[in-house]
Design an enzyme around this catalytic site. Structure first.
Site, PDB file in Angstrom:
ATOM      1  N   CYS A   1       2.917  12.592  -6.100  1.00  0.00           N
ATOM      2  CA  CYS A   1       1.525  12.189  -6.299  1.00  0.00           C
ATOM      3  C   CYS A   1       0.762  13.206  -7.158  1.00  0.00           C
ATOM      4  CB  CYS A   1       0.841  12.030  -4.952  1.00  0.00           C
ATOM      5  SG  CYS A   1       1.037  13.488  -3.922  1.00  0.00           S
TER       6      CYS A   1
ATOM      7  N   GLU B   1      -0.465   5.742 -12.694  1.00  0.00           N
ATOM      8  CA  GLU B   1       0.680   6.571 -12.291  1.00  0.00           C
ATOM      9  C   GLU B   1       1.969   5.920 -12.792  1.00  0.00           C
ATOM     10  OE1 GLU B   1       0.534   6.434  -7.960  1.00  0.00           O
ATOM     11  OE2 GLU B   1       0.861   8.567  -7.853  1.00  0.00           O
TER      12      GLU B   1
ATOM     13  N   GLU C   1      -4.378   9.911   2.060  1.00  0.00           N
ATOM     14  CA  GLU C   1      -3.835  10.691   0.936  1.00  0.00           C
ATOM     15  C   GLU C   1      -3.219   9.665  -0.013  1.00  0.00           C
ATOM     16  OE1 GLU C   1      -3.877  13.880   0.286  1.00  0.00           O
ATOM     17  OE2 GLU C   1      -4.765  14.601   2.136  1.00  0.00           O
TER      18      GLU C   1
ATOM     19  N   LYS D   1       5.096   5.525  11.543  1.00  0.00           N
ATOM     20  CA  LYS D   1       5.748   4.407  10.851  1.00  0.00           C
ATOM     21  C   LYS D   1       6.159   4.943   9.467  1.00  0.00           C
ATOM     22  CE  LYS D   1       6.085   0.846   8.160  1.00  0.00           C
ATOM     23  NZ  LYS D   1       6.819   1.530   7.101  1.00  0.00           N
TER      24      LYS D   1
END
Ligand code: NAP
Length: 476
Positions: free
Chosen positions: A281, A379, A247, A172
């Site tokens: 990331c 972030e 992750e 997906k």
């Protein structure tokens, strides 16, 4: 513009469904559409993967490797087409997209070989008349949910080891960048994978994920994306104790100490911070520079940043493409405004650029920042480099670890003893020492703390798709 379809049991399906538009963030234009699938499509894809599992898992690792090697070669042969599509759907500069295709292909090649090294064990027995063994088995049907920022590599980093281990897969992809993933399915088809071994569904993430979590045929979920969604999946996986690899988000600190080679540090920070417009990331989110080299570093770094060219990623000369969407741009603006209000000084950049319907932000350097600012806590996912002055190695380590995240960190020092000492104290799954680009197929990639569970890549990357079965054999 193309209307793309889902891939289930070797067929291209979903023509009858409503569609979702995929938008080019560089100009707001429509790149293509995908079917807005949900529970029914996920169920069909899972059923196909379930049927395909038995014969696929019975092939030898050598036979499975042949399929993977053909797929690997097809990625390399179609690098330009894949790269152009990637840049159109999510904006990264074309030279980075080409790099990602090679990087994505490298996982398939690595795991095609690594599948041949899933060794069992024979364990010395404590009583005579027994043999104790550990057999290795593929975990079963795998559901892989991937993010938009690396639409090819995040998919092959999961599919490569899953397929090599003997699992079948339902993918997906992110609704922001599903087209590259669909193209990768076309290449799987060309590589000749048997029907149902690889399947892809697009559409509502919540409906598809609900089916994945409730369907007993799915034994394993492998997810890359935000920590927020990762936590939802942990909760949802509890009822059936599904295997889960995660992750998740990062908030990477980058430490430049007084004995660093400042030119090396500047070059590495440029690579780490501005790749994919800061939307990775592991990109440096917080830069801590020791007072002895602070002014020198800020000056050299800002000079380099001012030379970066912002624009549509299809232009070969562009260094920084757009952000993924308006929400991404709003977040960057909010972080910069917050930092400036609290005393940060913009050295260069600091403003959005929204001409031609695109969502761009100037490459930005902000100095005099501190831990109270939102960009030092979360972030930012944008081309913004905040720099904080620190007085000592101890202060840098303390600030670097002061976060719930633990994905990647970077340290710059020419002193081996000092580098070793600092890294031993950093709570991060990946560390770049005088290196701003640590990723590779053959190394373990993953985070400590709230940045995830498990590792992808390296010889560890296949463990997530294998179960140990202990067999005690009576010999009398
Ligand atoms: P995201 O919003 O968490 O989405 C990731 C994937 O999850 C997409 O396919 C998304 O589908 C799906 N999703 C969203 N809500 C869901 C739900 N409730 N249940 C199940 N699936 C759901 O993350 P993103 O914005 O795409 O990616 C950026 C994040 O990924 C950043 O935090 C970044 O640090 C992290 N990341 C981590 C790594 C790593 O290796 N650790 C690598 C790359 C990125 P839809 O798009 O259809 O909603």
């Amino acid at each position: 513009m193309n209307n793309y379809l889902m891939h289930i049991h070797g067929e291209w399906v979903g023509e009858e469904l409503d569609t979702l538009s995929v938008t080019n963030p560089a100009n707001g234009g429509q790149v293509g559409t995908v079917p807005n699938g949900g529970k029914a499509e996920a169920e069909k894809a899972i059923a196909a993967a379930h049927v395909a599992f038995e014969p696929w898992s019975r092939l030898t690792a050598y036979e499975r490797a042949e399929y993977l090697k053909r797929w690997h070669q097809l990625l390399l042969d179609n690098e330009e087409e894949l790269a152009q599509l990637m840049t159109l759907e999510m904006g990264k500069p074309i030279h980075e997209s080409r790099g990602e295709v090679k990087y994505a292909a490298s996982f398939i090649e690595w795991f095609a070989e690594e599948g041949k090294r899933i060794y069992g064990e024979t364990i010395p027995t404590h009583v005579s008349g027994k043999r104790l063994q550990v057999w290795k088995k593929p975990v079963g049907v795998v559901a892989a949910i991937t993010p938009w920022n690396f639409p090819a590599a995040m998919l092959t980093r999961k599919m490569g080891p899953a397929l090599a281990a003997g699992c079948t897969v339902v993918v997906k992809p992110s609704s922001e960048s599903p087209l590259t993933a669909i193209k990768l399915m076309e290449l799987c088809e060309k590589a000749g994978f048997p029907k149902g071994v690889v399947n892809l569904v697009t559409g509502s993430s919540t409906k598809i994920a609900k089916e994945i979590m409730e369907n007993e045929k799915v034994r394993k979920i492998t997810f890359t994306g935000s920590t927020e969604v990762g936590k939802i999946l942990i909760r949802q996986s509890a009822d059936q104790v599904k295997r889960l690899s995660l992750e998740l988000g990062g908030h990477a600190p980058l430490i430049v100490l007084d004995d660093a080679n400042v030119d090396v540090a500047v070059k590495a920070v440029m690579a780490s911070k501005f790749r994919n417009a800061g939307q990775t990331c592991i990109c440096a989110n917080r830069i801590y520079v020791q007072s002895g080299v602070y002014d020198q570093f800020v000056k050299k770094f800002a000079n380099a940043v001012e030379k970066l060219k912002v624009g549509n990623g299809v232009d070969e000369s562009v260094d920084i493409g757009p952000l993924i969407n308006k929400a991404g741009l709003d977040k960057v603006e909010r972080h910069v405004r917050d930092a400036v209000t609290k005393g940060g000084t913009v050295v260069t950049g600091g403003k959005p650029i929204t001409n031609d319907g695109g969502v761009f932000f100037q490459p930005t350097v902000i100095k005099d920042v501190d831990q109270t600012m939102v960009m030092m806590q979360e972030e930012t996912f944008g081309p913004v480099a905040p720099i904080q002055k620190v007085e000592s190695e101890e202060e840098a380590i303390k600030l670097a670890n002061d976060t719930p995240y633990g994905l990647a960190a970077y340290v710059f020092t020419e002193n081996v003893a000092r580098g070793t000492r600092v890294i031993e104290q950093l709570q991060y799954g990946i560390v770049g020492w005088n290196d701003g680009a640590p990723s590779a197929a053959q190394v373990p990639f993953g985070g400590m703390k709230q940045s995830g569970i498990g590792r992808e890549g390296g010889h560890e990357g296949i463990d997530a798709f294998v179960e140990s079965q202990y067999v005690s054999i009576g010999m009398e």
